[in-house]
Structures are given as structure tokens and as C-alpha cells.
Design a protein around this motif. Structure first.
Motif, PDB file in Angstrom:
ATOM      1  N   SER A  40      66.130   1.804 -34.022  1.00 11.79           N
ATOM      2  CA  SER A  40      66.817   0.337 -33.968  1.00 11.79           C
ATOM      3  C   SER A  40      67.761   0.327 -35.112  1.00 11.79           C
ATOM      4  N   GLU A  41      67.396   0.472 -36.220  1.00  8.18           N
ATOM      5  CA  GLU A  41      68.249   0.199 -37.366  1.00  8.18           C
ATOM      6  C   GLU A  41      69.348   1.095 -37.566  1.00  8.18           C
ATOM      7  N   HIS A  42      68.913   2.454 -37.128  1.00 10.35           N
ATOM      8  CA  HIS A  42      70.080   3.278 -37.116  1.00 10.35           C
ATOM      9  C   HIS A  42      71.239   2.760 -36.076  1.00 10.35           C
ATOM     10  N   ALA A  43      70.635   2.563 -34.944  1.00  9.48           N
ATOM     11  CA  ALA A  43      71.634   2.137 -33.791  1.00  9.48           C
ATOM     12  C   ALA A  43      72.604   0.902 -34.432  1.00  9.48           C
ATOM     13  N   LEU A  44      71.861  -0.014 -35.023  1.00 12.46           N
ATOM     14  CA  LEU A  44      72.711  -1.370 -35.573  1.00 12.46           C
ATOM     15  C   LEU A  44      73.434  -0.763 -36.455  1.00 12.46           C
ATOM     16  N   ALA A  45      73.218   0.001 -37.356  1.00  6.73           N
ATOM     17  CA  ALA A  45      74.140   0.487 -38.484  1.00  6.73           C
ATOM     18  C   ALA A  45      75.408   1.191 -37.752  1.00  6.73           C
ATOM     19  N   LYS A  46      75.124   1.943 -36.745  1.00  8.77           N
ATOM     20  CA  LYS A  46      76.064   2.774 -35.882  1.00  8.77           C
ATOM     21  C   LYS A  46      76.906   1.754 -35.402  1.00  8.77           C
ATOM     22  N   TYR A  47      76.537   0.883 -34.814  1.00 13.77           N
ATOM     23  CA  TYR A  47      77.284  -0.246 -33.851  1.00 13.77           C
ATOM     24  C   TYR A  47      78.179  -0.912 -35.024  1.00 13.77           C
ATOM     25  N   GLN A  48      77.528  -1.370 -36.171  1.00 14.23           N
ATOM     26  CA  GLN A  48      78.260  -2.046 -36.833  1.00 14.23           C
ATOM     27  C   GLN A  48      79.344  -1.342 -37.476  1.00 14.23           C
ATOM     28  N   SER A  49      79.075  -0.104 -37.926  1.00 17.79           N
ATOM     29  CA  SER A  49      80.222   0.827 -38.400  1.00 17.79           C
ATOM     30  C   SER A  49      81.450   1.074 -37.318  1.00 17.79           C
ATOM     31  N   PHE A  50      81.108   1.200 -36.317  1.00 19.62           N
ATOM     32  CA  PHE A  50      81.953   1.774 -35.108  1.00 19.62           C
ATOM     33  C   PHE A  50      82.634   0.937 -34.037  1.00 19.62           C
ATOM     34  N   ARG A  51      82.035  -0.305 -33.914  1.00 22.55           N
ATOM     35  CA  ARG A  51      82.542  -1.073 -32.807  1.00 22.55           C
ATOM     36  C   ARG A  51      84.022  -1.314 -32.925  1.00 22.55           C
ATOM     37  N   SER A  52      84.629  -1.737 -34.016  1.00 23.24           N
ATOM     38  CA  SER A  52      86.234  -2.011 -34.109  1.00 23.24           C
ATOM     39  C   SER A  52      86.865  -0.777 -34.493  1.00 23.24           C
ATOM     40  N   GLY A 111      72.831  27.626 -34.962  1.00 25.20           N
ATOM     41  CA  GLY A 111      72.679  28.160 -36.216  1.00 25.20           C
ATOM     42  C   GLY A 111      73.358  27.297 -37.003  1.00 25.20           C
ATOM     43  N   TRP A 112      74.145  26.227 -36.734  1.00 22.96           N
ATOM     44  CA  TRP A 112      74.881  25.615 -37.641  1.00 22.96           C
ATOM     45  C   TRP A 112      73.987  24.006 -37.629  1.00 22.96           C
ATOM     46  N   GLY A 113      74.258  23.316 -38.652  1.00 26.35           N
ATOM     47  CA  GLY A 113      73.845  21.975 -38.936  1.00 26.35           C
ATOM     48  C   GLY A 113      75.035  21.049 -38.273  1.00 26.35           C
ATOM     49  N   ALA A 114      74.918  20.176 -37.305  1.00 27.36           N
ATOM     50  CA  ALA A 114      75.911  19.508 -36.778  1.00 27.36           C
ATOM     51  C   ALA A 114      75.696  18.058 -37.300  1.00 27.36           C
ATOM     52  N   ILE A 115      76.969  17.456 -37.725  1.00 29.39           N
ATOM     53  CA  ILE A 115      76.813  15.863 -38.072  1.00 29.39           C
ATOM     54  C   ILE A 115      77.057  15.287 -36.759  1.00 29.39           C
ATOM     55  N   GLN A 116      76.103  14.184 -36.717  1.00 27.35           N
ATOM     56  CA  GLN A 116      76.352  13.345 -35.754  1.00 27.35           C
ATOM     57  C   GLN A 116      76.923  11.855 -35.969  1.00 27.35           C
ATOM     58  N   ASN A 117      77.998  11.466 -35.958  1.00 25.35           N
ATOM     59  CA  ASN A 117      78.054  10.015 -36.402  1.00 25.35           C
ATOM     60  C   ASN A 117      78.001   9.360 -37.597  1.00 25.35           C
ATOM     61  N   LEU A 118      78.675   9.888 -38.722  1.00 27.63           N
ATOM     62  CA  LEU A 118      78.343   9.570 -39.878  1.00 27.63           C
ATOM     63  C   LEU A 118      79.160   8.051 -39.907  1.00 27.63           C
ATOM     64  N   GLY A 119      78.404   7.070 -40.392  1.00 24.90           N
ATOM     65  CA  GLY A 119      79.191   5.556 -40.121  1.00 24.90           C
ATOM     66  C   GLY A 119      78.615   4.683 -41.262  1.00 24.90           C
ATOM     67  N   VAL A 120      79.622   3.998 -41.835  1.00 24.45           N
ATOM     68  CA  VAL A 120      79.184   3.023 -42.977  1.00 24.45           C
ATOM     69  C   VAL A 120      80.008   1.847 -42.276  1.00 24.45           C
ATOM     70  N   MET A 121      79.499   0.676 -42.482  1.00 26.79           N
ATOM     71  CA  MET A 121      80.164  -0.813 -42.170  1.00 26.79           C
ATOM     72  C   MET A 121      81.508  -0.969 -43.003  1.00 26.79           C
ATOM     73  N   GLN A 122      82.240  -1.546 -42.319  1.00 23.24           N
ATOM     74  CA  GLN A 122      83.382  -1.961 -43.047  1.00 23.24           C
ATOM     75  C   GLN A 122      83.428  -2.448 -44.506  1.00 23.24           C
TER      76      GLN A 122
END
Length: 184
Positions: A40-52, A111-122
Motif C-alpha cells: 500500500s505504501e509503495h502504491a501510494l508513493a507510485k501514485y503520488q509520483s506519477f499521477r500528474s 537473466g536481466w534485472g528489470a526496473i519497474q516504475n522508479l518514482g519520487v514525488m515532485q
């Protein structure tokens, strides 16, 4: 509604090379490694980082809080999920409770590491926090024995492209992502 194609770079990093040095974590921030109760915390940070941001057009689930929660559940249920490359960033203002302000998740793909959605709030950008999260994810991929990692970034996200290039990522190819968006 109309179909729009977004130009994206696939960028790759060789994890056998020294990593770009992450800046120290600023005061009042803390990095939290993955644990099962943090979706839930990851989802909130993701939402706050990407929504706009533009990526909410490319991936509409990023523009909805419930979409981000569903995405986090899907990522963490995969057998390819890499907890060691998944980090939450919290900010703890003096005298107040900590708030999730950044997130990154990792998967193992072919065989690769794959980054998913690096996000930081504005409001928290410009302090090296994206670099810190990306470095921790890269270290996590190394810990599980991966020698290379990749991500995709929308080319119009120039700040993210600059960050990844500064960290040593190389552009491997250009891909296009089709998305239905509202046209004015």
C-alpha cells in the motif's frame, strides 16, 4: 479518445562495472527494504509520483490510486519479483509521521534485472533520491547474481533520461508504446 504512440528508450546498465556513487540520504529520509506489508505504501508513493506526469498517459494505471495498488500486487506476486531490488523511500518531517515519497521495484526477466516504475514525488525531487533508489535496486540485483539491468523510459521525460545516463545506463534501442489518450 485516440491512439497515441509514445517513444521510449530501453536503457541498460552493466552491473559488473562500478556503480555511480549515490549521494548520502538527506536528513529526515529513510530507505525501507521490501517486506510483505508495504504494498500500500509503495502504491501510494507510485501514485503520488506519477499521477500528474506523462507516464500516467502512457500507463493509465499510474494515474489512479487503485491502479497503482493493483500494479503493486501484480508485480509482487510474480515469480520473477526481486525483493532485494525493491525499496520504499519515506520522509519523516520533525514531529510528524513518516510519509512514503518514493519507490522502485525490480523483476528478473530473461537473466536481466528489470526496473519497474522508479518514482519520487515532485516535492522531493532534486535531492538525489532517485539516484539513491536506483543504486539500491542495482545493488539488490547484484546480490541475487544478476550482471545487467534495464529499464524503459519515455523519451520526453528528460530529467529521468539525464539521471539514467549520468548513472551509466546506455541507450540500447528505441521502442514505441501505444496508449489510448483523451485528445482535446
Amino acid at each position: 479518445m485516440g491512439l497515441t504512440y509514445f517513444k521510449r528508450f530501453r536503457m541498460e546498465l552493466d552491473l559488473t562495472e562500478p556503480l555511480y556513487p549515490a549521494p548520502p540520504l538527506p536528513a529526515n529520509y529513510e530507505l525501507i527494504p521490501w517486506s510483505d506489508g508495504l504494498s500500500s505504501e509503495h502504491a501510494l508513493a507510485k501514485y503520488q509520483s506519477f499521477r500528474s506526469e506523462l507516464d500516467a498517459n502512457v500507463f493509465p494505471c499510474l494515474g489512479r490510486r487503485d491502479g497503482c495498488l493493483q500494479l503493486m500486487r501484480e508485480i509482487t506476486r510474480r515469480t520473477s519479483f526481486v525483493p532485494e531490488a525493491t525499496w520504499l523511500l519515506r520522509h519523516r518531517p520533525l514531529g510528524e509521521p513518516a510519509v512514503a515519497v518514493g519507490t522502485v521495484q525490480g523483476l528478473r526477466m530473461e537473466g536481466w534485472g528489470a526496473i519497474q516504475n522508479l518514482g519520487v514525488m515532485q516535492a522531493h525531487r532534486g535531492h538525489g533520491l532517485g539516484t539513491v533508489l536506483m543504486t539500491r535496486a542495482a545493488e539488490g540485483f547484484r546480490r541475487v547474481g544478476l550482471a545487467k539491468m534495464h529499464l524503459e523510459v519515455t523519451t520526453e521525460n528528460s530529467a529521468a533520461v539525464r539521471l539514467y545516463r549520468r548513472m551509466g545506463f546506455k541507450q540500447a534501442r528505441t521502442v514505441f508504446k501505444a496508449a489510448e489518450i483523451q485528445h482535446a
